[in-house]
Structures are given as C-alpha cells and as structure tokens.
Write an enzyme that holds these catalytic residues in place. Structure first.
Site, short mmCIF file in Angstrom:
data_model
loop_
_atom_site.label_atom_id
_atom_site.label_comp_id
_atom_site.label_asym_id
_atom_site.label_seq_id
_atom_site.Cartn_x
_atom_site.Cartn_y
_atom_site.Cartn_z
N ASP A 478 -6.11 23.49 -12.91
CA ASP A 478 -7.40 23.82 -12.59
C ASP A 478 -7.33 24.20 -10.78
O ASP A 478 -6.28 23.95 -10.42
CB ASP A 478 -8.35 22.23 -12.31
CG ASP A 478 -9.53 22.44 -11.35
OD1 ASP A 478 -10.56 22.86 -11.93
OD2 ASP A 478 -9.48 22.05 -10.16
N TYR A 501 -20.45 22.24 -16.44
CA TYR A 501 -21.49 22.79 -17.01
C TYR A 501 -21.19 22.76 -18.45
O TYR A 501 -20.00 22.98 -18.85
CB TYR A 501 -21.74 24.24 -16.59
CG TYR A 501 -20.59 25.24 -17.04
CD1 TYR A 501 -20.61 25.85 -18.19
CD2 TYR A 501 -19.63 25.53 -15.97
CE1 TYR A 501 -19.48 26.80 -18.36
CE2 TYR A 501 -18.64 26.26 -16.24
CZ TYR A 501 -18.52 26.80 -17.27
OH TYR A 501 -17.42 27.76 -17.47
N ASP A 588 -10.33 31.66 -2.29
CA ASP A 588 -11.68 31.04 -2.85
C ASP A 588 -12.45 30.06 -2.04
O ASP A 588 -11.96 29.04 -1.83
CB ASP A 588 -11.37 30.75 -4.22
CG ASP A 588 -10.87 31.85 -5.14
OD1 ASP A 588 -11.09 33.02 -4.87
OD2 ASP A 588 -10.44 31.64 -6.20
N HIS A 630 -14.07 34.29 -2.78
CA HIS A 630 -14.79 34.40 -3.79
C HIS A 630 -15.95 33.31 -3.73
O HIS A 630 -15.44 32.24 -3.33
CB HIS A 630 -13.89 34.21 -5.22
CG HIS A 630 -14.83 34.13 -6.61
ND1 HIS A 630 -15.42 35.09 -6.70
CD2 HIS A 630 -15.11 33.11 -7.31
CE1 HIS A 630 -16.40 34.95 -8.03
NE2 HIS A 630 -16.05 33.65 -8.24
N HIS A 683 -18.92 33.28 -18.55
CA HIS A 683 -19.36 32.15 -19.27
C HIS A 683 -19.93 32.19 -20.47
O HIS A 683 -20.00 31.26 -21.28
CB HIS A 683 -20.20 31.38 -18.08
CG HIS A 683 -19.87 31.11 -16.72
ND1 HIS A 683 -20.46 32.04 -15.97
CD2 HIS A 683 -19.06 30.06 -16.20
CE1 HIS A 683 -19.54 31.49 -14.63
NE2 HIS A 683 -19.05 30.35 -15.27
#
Length: 745
Positions: A478, A501, A588, A630, A683
């Site tokens: 992660d 999500y 990021d 980002h 996604h």
C-alpha cells in the site's frame, strides 16, 4: 439506565472474509447462492458480536455487498439509463459499481471527508419505485438473533438526493422518494421496529443550509404518515449546520457527533435547543483508533444528560471506518496497544461509559484511564526535530523557467504519456512477498524476484512506447503503509483493514509518535529501474497530507505540526533520489481534498497548512528536477487555488468517472502548470476504446495547451489484471499518437 448503541459495524470481517467472498463471486469461484449464504453468515456473526458487547440498539441495514448508497439506488430503481434494460439482480448491482463490457461504471466519490467511497446515484427521468424492501428483510433476519434490539438504519432522502447527480429538480426528486420511504418505514413498524435511524449527514455541511425547508417538509410528512415510528435524525462528521431549525423537527431523537462536531453540538445542548428530545451522543471517535479519554468524555456526558430527555451513548459515526479488533495485534508495543480501540473495543468503551454514568464501579474503567495516560506520557511523543526555519519552502525559480530547463534535460514529446505509479500485483507477487515475510525465502531471493518484476515491466513499458516510466511498486502493499513501515513514529498492524471502496481494503498505518526519516525508502528500486532504460523513470513517493489522511493519525498535537514532520521526512527522501540521478519525482497527494473540512470557514487554514507541508517536502530540489503530484476523486473547483499553489511541475488527476465534472473545474480556471487528466477508469476491468480515449484527451485541450497536457490513466494499476492493463495502455498510447498527429497537422 443509560442505553448504548452503534451506528454501523465494519463489513470486512476480522480476516477480510467479506472481501474474499465477494471477489470469489466475481471470479466465478462461488455461486450466487453461495454468495448470499456467506453474506448472511457474516451479517449474523456481526449482530451476535454487538449483542454480546451489551448494546441496547444494534444497527441493521449497515451491511452491504458493495456500498450502502448503491443499495438504496437499486432498491428505489434509481438505475443508470445505460443499465435500464438489464434484469435487476446482483449482477446488475455489481455492474453499476464496476462497469462491464458494454457500459461504464457509475461515478465514485468520497463519503464526505472520509476515505470511504460511495457510488453516486444517477437520475435520468427514472420513475422511482420500490423494487424490494431490503431493510425489512434484514430487520426480520436480525430479530431472529437480537430480538427487539434491532435498529433499522437507512440514509435519509435529503442526503441521498443531495449526493446524487443528474437531479434537475431537487424538491421533486425528494418528493418522488417519500412514498417509498413511507412504505419501508410502515412495514418496519408493523414488523416491530422500535427505533429507525435515518442518516442525514448532509446537514453538517454548508450545503445543508439549502435544505432546511426540505427537512421540515420531509420529516413532517414522515411524522404524519408513519406516526408510530420513533425516528432518530442521525448526523456525523461535524456539528449541525443549524440546530435551532433542525432541533424542531418532529422526530423522537437526535444523533449528534460530539467528537468532530463538539463545539457546535455542545453549544446547542447547553442552550436547550434539544430540551425534551432523546440524544444519541456520539462521544467515541468512530473514525480513529485511539482509546477515549474517559475523564473528559464522562464529564461531557454528564452535561449532555442534564439537557436531554433520555441519553444513549454511541460512537460518533459508523465503525465502518476502523478495523474490527485489536485482539490479534500481539506484535505492537504494549503501551501503544493498550491505547488503541478498534470497533469491538469502541463498543466496550460505550458500555463502560454508560455503566460509569449510572454509578456502577468497574476496575476496568480505572485501568482504561491508566492506559490512556501512559500513552500520552510515552517518550516517543517527545522527540526533538529539525528546525523548520532553516528549511526551504519555495522553489528557486518560477515554473516557466523550470519547464524550459526540464525540457532541455528530458526531451519529452508533445502530450507525454505515463502511468500513475503502480502495476498489477499478481498472485505470484503476493505469494512471494508472503513467503519472504514468513522467512521462507531470503532477503536476497526476494530482492532478486522484485528486480525481475521491475525489469519485466520496464520492458513492457518500452514496448508500449510510454514516454515516462515507473518501476511498478511491486515491493509495496500500500502506498501509505509502505512509508509507515520505514519512518520513525509510525507502526503498522497485522489485521487493521478498513474498506475503501467495494472490495478494496486498505490497512492504514498508525502515526503514534514524532515522525523522522531513518534510511532510504525508495532509492534502491528506483535507481535499479532507471539503470535499465534510457527513458526517465519517476521516483514514487507519498506526500505528507496523504500519508496523514490515509493513516490513523495521532490527535495529541495540532495537525499542521504532523503535516510538517512528515514533510521533513519526505524532503530527505526526495534529496536522496535527486542525488541518485532521478530526474522526475512524484509526490502523491491523492487525499488532499479528502481531508478538507466540511465547513468552508475551516477550509482555508487546512489548505494553507497542506500547501506549506508540500513545499517543505519539495522546495529543496534543483530547477531541473521535475516534481509531479497526483490526486484522487475530488470536487476540485473549491481547491483549485491550493492546487495551483502547490507549484508542482505536473499534476495528474483522477477524472474519468466524473463524466466531465472535474474537467470543467480546469476549463473555468486558468491553470498554468503541467497537468494530466486521467483518460480512462482504472477501477473497472473494462478496456476503453481508442475513440473514448481520444475524446478524453481532446476535450481538455479545448482549454489547456497541448504543451502542458500529459496523458495518463486515472490512478495506479495495482488492482487490475495484467492483460487488461497492457491492453488499456496500448489504447492510451495509440490514442495519444493519433491526437499528436492531428495537432501536427
């Protein structure tokens, strides 16, 4: 006796059983019947745990197979037009969330200012109808286990419509749903429901002011049409936007957040706004993992009790946002572990607070206070850090000068192509990482494996003809947890998973002490990747605001101090990458918008602190070093000035699922720096067509100069499969070349 309740319980399970079940169905490994049976088993297990914790009211309807807002959309027939011809079943449900070969998925947005994402309801002249009373079915199921302690939970009509897209007439949309809610509520009352929790968190936002009259009308309707229902008007994440108006709604109880909305809600309580009403007091932090300060919380509860007709103690919000239990985190420092409270421990806390308020003595209450005090006094929270006054907070030159210097060094084509950072993590990668963690393979063997993956994907990127490459982040589980394992002041858990999500689970690190850079974090893999190619390879870092917002942060110091501590640590890593010859470094800030306070009055201070911390991290580099950043799904129009103030040479933004909304932010504001607006949705497993990607490149070029535009996917590709990733990137490159040719002509 003081009652105790909860607003919602984590779906994932202690060992992510929920995630594994759903993904097995998607992979065709289990049948629909197996999916439904497994889901029921999990639901009943969660109910039993809450019953055993001593709750007087146990939430029902918080469980979902993907998202609770999507559940409502399908239940109320708010189904996107492009899916209208498909049968209403579980496969349609998942298709709306994930897309399929024929249709793109619905938009996904952050649930207020959390890291949970909901599927945005799409209105397009559908006729709302009740396809099923899902909540009744779940309530009847729950009564078999917990009896009359079952408390149905549903998102209210005003919040539901406010979070939707495509609504032409807000009032008409809400009115169209009221008969459906009435039917749901009527059937629940007939089935024996005592309380019904109606979540209306929109009324803690500034936008909620626009819906006050709607609230009066809606809840007057419910009071008239379902007179036997006992409604809890539930809010969370902030204080009520207008307690004087909302406290007069004809409901029996109000659920208020006394953690993140303490100031406003406590003032409303003290002034008697809720006199004669039951108060469901959210005094345990439902979004963070620290144990409660029982001394302060008990005093707060005494104040609330004096001003309410009856008091129920509960967490501040659904426990969806925290892991399940600390009981398996046996590797943590005992002082730290004893100062943590995940979902199960928070339920224990509400019970102990209620017993203490009722005058019952319990040695566990005093032990809790001792553990809390020990954590506050720990040495790791009192480290001497670098003097910020000596740190650069502005780049040496302006963007125009830097751009020319960087282009002279990098020689990039018009519309440079790149990816956001990560590539698919195959089963082999996960299996090898696990073997390394268990000690089944040596450090040298693991390093060799990671380097082989890096080289393989460098060659794939070269074959695809991407312009700026990445090493793929195969060594990272992660993007935040990875840094949490390398910086002082952080720790990670074994089982601290939370839902982000759909089936996507993350394991946020815990920031428990002062943060410091200890050793190189990303240099070895990045430098190795760069040694394999003549094309530039980006260094990939996570920024201070995202690390904070995607971690369980300490709350004993101001947030700006924490931002700055992490900014200093990232600055040290950037310098190491730059000294190693890395010309492009991406920092990021995917979660910058996510941490934005819900109230505009609090937003400027947060954004100023965020920009300052980003500058601490990035301003010490040379002009020739190109800084990228980002960001993920966001409403960017309200933070466009802060994005510009970051002064990043290039920003890439997740945009494709917004169906054009985000692009409009950059069409109406002058943005002079480099920018990449994601041209396809990562996604979804769906591979975009070249025509779609061409259109997604050309639309922003109506406003943005081709010399500032970059072409990239929406986000990192870690969760995708390799074949679809390569296929989609082939389309991206082909589409870019077509647009370049048009521009050349």
């Amino acid at each position: 006796m003081t009652k105790v309740s909860s607003l919602g319980y984590p779906r994932l399970g202690e060992n992510r059983e929920w995630k594994k079940l759903i993904e097995a169905y998607w992979a065709g490994k289990v049948s629909k019947n197996d999916l439904f049976a497994g889901a029921k088993e999990l639901r009943l297990d969660f109910l039993k745990k809450q019953l055993n914790a001593g709750l007087d009211l146990i939430p029902v309807g918080d469980f979902s197979l993907y998202d609770h807002i999507l559940d409502l959309s399908v239940q109320f027939n708010i189904i996107p037009k492009r899916f209208a011809k498909e049968p209403i079943d579980i496969d349609l449900y998942f298709a709306i969330a994930r897309g399929n070969k024929e249709n793109v998925a619905s938009s996904m947005k952050k649930w207020f200012n959390t890291n949970y994402h909901y599927i945005v309801p799409e209105w397009s002249k559908q006729r709302p109808k009740l396809n099923n009373n899902r909540l009744l079915d779940l309530y009847l199921e729950a009564r078999e286990v917990v009896g009359d302690k079952a408390k149905p939970v549903i998102t209210g009509p005003i919040t539901y419509v406010a979070l939707s897209t495509g609504v032409e007439d807000f009032t008409a949309a809400v009115k169209s749903l009221l008969p459906l809610y009435k039917q749901v509520f009527t059937e629940l009352v007939k089935a024996g429901a005592s309380y019904i929790q109606v979540d209306e968190p929109i009324f803690v936002t500034d936008e909620g002011k626009d819906y006050l009259q709607a609230a009066k009308a809606v809840y007057a309707y419910f009071a008239k049409e379902v007179p036997d229902a006992k409604f809890i008007f539930q809010t969370y994440f902030e204080g009520l936007i207008d307690s004087q108006v909302l406290s007069q709604l004809p409901v029996d109880a109000f659920g208020l957040d006394f953690v993140y909305g303490l100031e406003e809600n406590l003032e409303a309580i003290k002034t008697g706004a809720f006199k004669g009403k039951e108060i469901f007091a959210g005094v345990i932090d439902g979004r963070n993992i620290w144990s409660s300060d029982f001394v302060k919380t008990s005093a707060l509860l005494e104040t609330i009790e004096e001003q309410s007709a009856a008091l129920t103690i509960q967490p501040s919000c659904s426990l969806l946002h925290v892991p399940v239990t600390t009981k398996n985190e046996t590797d943590l420092d005992p002082v730290l572990r004893n100062g943590l409270a995940f979902a199960d421990e928070k339920l224990t806390e509400v019970k102990r607070l209620a017993e203490h308020l009722d005058g019952r003595e319990d040695p566990a209450y005093d032990l809790h206070i001792a553990h809390f005090d020990a954590l506050q006094a720990a040495d790791f929270r009192n480290v001497k850090l670098e003097d910020l006054s000596r740190v650069a907070t502005k780049r040496p030159s302006d963007f125009a000068k830097r751009r020319d210097i960087q282009q002279e060094k990098l020689h990039l084509p018009l519309l440079p192509t790149t990816t956001i950072g990560s590539f698919p993590q195959s089963r082999e990668i996960r299996r090898t990482r696990l073997a390394w963690k268990r000690g089944d393979i040596s450090d040298a063997e693991y390093k060799q494996f990671i380097q082989a993956e890096i080289e393989r994907w460098i060659r794939i990127q070269e074959d695809l003809d991407l312009d700026v490459l990445v090493h793929g982040e195969f060594e990272r589980v992660d993007m935040v947890e990875f840094f949490g394992q390398k910086l002082a002041g952080f720790t990670t858990t074994k089982f601290g998973w939370v839902q982000s999500y759909g089936s996507r689970a993350v394991k946020p690190p815990i920031i428990y002490g002062d943060v410091q850079h200890l050793e190189p974090i990303t240099v070895e893999e990045t430098v190795y990747a760069q040694s394999l190619t003549d094309r530039p390879v980006k260094g990939m870092l996570t920024g201070p605001i995202t690390i904070t917002n995607w971690s369980f942060e300490r709350t004993d110091i101001p947030r700006d101090q924490l931002f700055n501590q992490i900014g200093l640590a990232i600055k040290d890593e950037i310098k190491l990458l730059e000294n190693a010859g890395i010309a492009i470094i991406q920092v990021d800030e995917a979660a910058l918008r996510e941490g934005l306070p819900l109230r505009k009055s609090k937003q400027k201070a947060y954004l100023d602190d965020a920009v300052h911390a980003f500058h601490i991290a990035t301003s010490s580099v040379k002009d020739e070093t190109q800084i990228h950043t980002h960001m993920c799904y966001s409403k960017f129009d309200e933070i466009i000035d802060a994005i510009r103030a970051l002064d990043a040479d290039v920003i890439s933004i997740e945009t494709s699922r917004s169906h054009g909304d985000i692009i409009e932010s950059f069409e109406t504001a002058v943005y002079p720096l480099g920018i990449g607006l994601g041209v396809y949705d990562i996604h979804s497993p769906r591979v975009p067509t070249k025509e779609e990607v061409v259109a997604n490149i050309e639309r922003p070029l109506r406003q943005l100069s081709p010399t500032q535009f970059w072409v990239n996917p929406d986000c990192g590709l870690k969760t995708r499969q390799e074949p679809e990733t390569i296929a989609a990137l082939k389309v991206l490159v082909a589409a870019t070349k077509e647009v370049r040719q048009k521009l050349g002509n």
